[in-house]
Design a protein around this motif. Structure first.
Motif, mmCIF file in Angstrom:
data_model
loop_
_atom_site.group_PDB
_atom_site.id
_atom_site.type_symbol
_atom_site.label_atom_id
_atom_site.label_comp_id
_atom_site.label_asym_id
_atom_site.label_seq_id
_atom_site.Cartn_x
_atom_site.Cartn_y
_atom_site.Cartn_z
ATOM 1 N N LEU A 48 0.879 -1.515 -0.090
ATOM 2 C CA LEU A 48 0.279 0.163 0.165
ATOM 3 C C LEU A 48 0.862 1.202 0.001
ATOM 4 O O LEU A 48 1.095 1.924 -0.911
ATOM 5 C CB LEU A 48 -0.916 0.356 1.382
ATOM 6 N N ASN A 49 1.926 1.084 0.641
ATOM 7 C CA ASN A 49 2.963 2.438 0.578
ATOM 8 C C ASN A 49 3.372 2.833 -0.284
ATOM 9 O O ASN A 49 3.619 3.912 -0.983
ATOM 10 C CB ASN A 49 3.651 1.956 1.632
ATOM 11 N N GLN A 54 0.902 4.399 -2.546
ATOM 12 C CA GLN A 54 0.891 5.603 -2.319
ATOM 13 C C GLN A 54 2.013 6.622 -2.762
ATOM 14 O O GLN A 54 1.780 7.548 -3.305
ATOM 15 C CB GLN A 54 0.602 5.356 -0.997
ATOM 16 N N SER A 89 1.854 7.190 -6.531
ATOM 17 C CA SER A 89 0.249 7.871 -6.928
ATOM 18 C C SER A 89 0.529 9.351 -6.828
ATOM 19 O O SER A 89 1.198 10.147 -6.939
ATOM 20 C CB SER A 89 -0.709 7.805 -5.178
ATOM 21 N N ASP A 110 -10.423 12.245 -4.409
ATOM 22 C CA ASP A 110 -10.062 10.532 -3.695
ATOM 23 C C ASP A 110 -11.962 10.785 -3.540
ATOM 24 O O ASP A 110 -12.124 8.958 -3.684
ATOM 25 C CB ASP A 110 -10.457 10.697 -2.145
ATOM 26 N N GLU A 111 -12.157 11.109 -5.099
ATOM 27 C CA GLU A 111 -13.704 11.173 -5.332
ATOM 28 C C GLU A 111 -13.713 10.856 -7.004
ATOM 29 O O GLU A 111 -13.202 12.268 -7.809
ATOM 30 C CB GLU A 111 -14.872 11.422 -4.949
ATOM 31 N N LEU A 130 -5.141 6.204 -11.092
ATOM 32 C CA LEU A 130 -5.126 4.875 -10.008
ATOM 33 C C LEU A 130 -4.689 4.122 -10.248
ATOM 34 O O LEU A 130 -3.565 3.491 -9.640
ATOM 35 C CB LEU A 130 -7.120 4.688 -9.886
ATOM 36 N N GLU A 143 -0.250 2.704 -10.573
ATOM 37 C CA GLU A 143 0.582 3.073 -8.924
ATOM 38 C C GLU A 143 0.670 1.354 -9.333
ATOM 39 O O GLU A 143 0.318 0.471 -10.049
ATOM 40 C CB GLU A 143 -0.854 2.878 -8.398
ATOM 41 N N ARG A 185 -14.764 5.578 -3.631
ATOM 42 C CA ARG A 185 -13.751 6.458 -3.499
ATOM 43 C C ARG A 185 -12.699 5.573 -3.762
ATOM 44 O O ARG A 185 -12.016 4.541 -3.466
ATOM 45 C CB ARG A 185 -13.543 6.919 -1.883
ATOM 46 N N SER A 206 -9.677 5.768 -2.728
ATOM 47 C CA SER A 206 -8.519 5.063 -1.798
ATOM 48 C C SER A 206 -8.970 3.795 -1.255
ATOM 49 O O SER A 206 -7.876 3.133 -0.658
ATOM 50 C CB SER A 206 -8.537 6.067 -0.332
ATOM 51 N N ARG A 210 -8.358 1.870 -4.196
ATOM 52 C CA ARG A 210 -6.484 1.557 -4.017
ATOM 53 C C ARG A 210 -6.509 0.223 -2.775
ATOM 54 O O ARG A 210 -5.602 -0.285 -3.206
ATOM 55 C CB ARG A 210 -5.814 2.773 -3.659
ATOM 56 N N ALA A 211 -7.478 0.294 -1.360
ATOM 57 C CA ALA A 211 -7.064 -0.382 -0.555
ATOM 58 C C ALA A 211 -7.169 -2.193 -1.209
ATOM 59 O O ALA A 211 -6.233 -2.914 -0.597
ATOM 60 C CB ALA A 211 -7.357 -0.240 1.046
#
Length: 303
Positions: free
Chosen positions: A24-25, A28, A31, A36-37, A100, A103, A128, A130, A133-134
């Protein structure tokens, strides 16, 4: 292959969480998004069966542009692109989505279509960025472990053993059978998981999390059993040396090693090779050592 066995499929939950956080790091860090939307929050157009199949076919190119900065990101976006264009009619939203998905991304190439299906379902719902991505990052590690255990440790040895058995008898069906069996499972999962991931959406995450370790553990056990059988079947090492004791002749292989344990030498040989692999010895050096040992053994009448 044995070296991969030690490191795959037995990850603890803490290790998986740490790996997911690390990925995840990385995502990001690569990125370039500052929002975020999506602008258009209306439900995107539904993807058809043909759209999902096209995505699965494009997933074959996942590693075509592999690099050490973003790994499989370019191939990942290439597979998603037709679906994203159908979902996002707003140019700004399409741009954000493409940023997105450029990444960092890295998972098992045979199971990636499952993640693609889930992500496209979330894109259609305009989740969203984020969250998308998560979820994407959370599935990378578990599917990487499952894929290694399922394909490289279990399916590949089984299919190879069946194909090699026929090939050693001079049958042309050996390589054909190997390719048919391996790719029947491979493409069945690639297309089946793409549809399952899209239809199940984010609901598939809980099932994946619950069964990941159990499935990897079971696949690894089966794979280890198969590898053990391959050692006895295909690793051939036999001593031809004969020791003269008075008027008696003793064959080291038939009279000494075989009564103790049949296939003892192939097992011992494999464990020695495994030891060198674990120590980080170059495969080329190991292969060179095996060739040198075979030539020396044949010259001195030992092997």
């Amino acid at each position: 292959m044995l070296n991969r066995t030690v490191v795959m499929a037995f990850n603890t939950e803490a290790a998986m969480s740490e790996k997911a956080e690390r990925m995840l790091n990385k995502a990001q860090e690569s990125s370039k998004l500052d929002c975020d939307e999506y602008q258009d929050q209306s439900l995107g157009e539904a993807l058809t069966r043909d759209d999902i199949n096209k995505m699965a076919i494009r997933s074959l190119a996942l590693q075509a542009s592999f690099n050490y900065e973003r790994m499989q990101a370019a191939g990942w976006l290439y597979g998603l692109n037709p679906g994203l264009r159908k979902i996002h009619k707003n140019d700004t939203d399409m741009s954000r989505s493409m940023q997105l998905h450029m990444e960092f991304f890295n998972t098992h190439p045979f199971l990636v279509s499952f993640i693609m299906g889930v992500v496209l379902a979330m894109e259609r719902s305009k989740e969203r960025l984020s969250v998308i991505r998560a979820i994407k990052v959370a599935m990378m590690g578990p599917l990487g472990g499952i894929g290694d255990a399922l394909f490289w440790l279990t399916l590949l040895p089984i299919c190879a053993a069946l194909g090699v058995s026929l090939a050693m008898e001079g049958s042309i069906m050996g390589p054909i059978l190997f390719l048919l069996l391996f790719n029947a499972v491979h493409f069945g999962l690639r297309f089946g998981l793409a549809h399952y991931g899209y239809n199940a959406g984010s609901r598939a995450i809980s099932a994946l999390k619950e069964h990941t370790q159990k499935f990897s553990h079971a696949a690894t056990i089966v794979g280890l059993t198969v590898v053990g059988g391959l050692i006895a079947t295909f690793v051939r090492l036999q001593m031809t040396a004969v020791v003269e004791v008075g008027k008696a002749s003793i064959s080291l292989q038939e009279d000494l090693f075989d009564p103790i344990m049949p296939k003892l030498l192939p097992l011992a040989f494999t464990m020695v090779i495994f030891y060198f692999v674990k120590k980080g010895v170059s495969p080329l050096k190991i292969i060179g050592g095996i060739v040198a040992m075979g030539l020396a053994g044949s010259y001195f009448g030992i092997l």
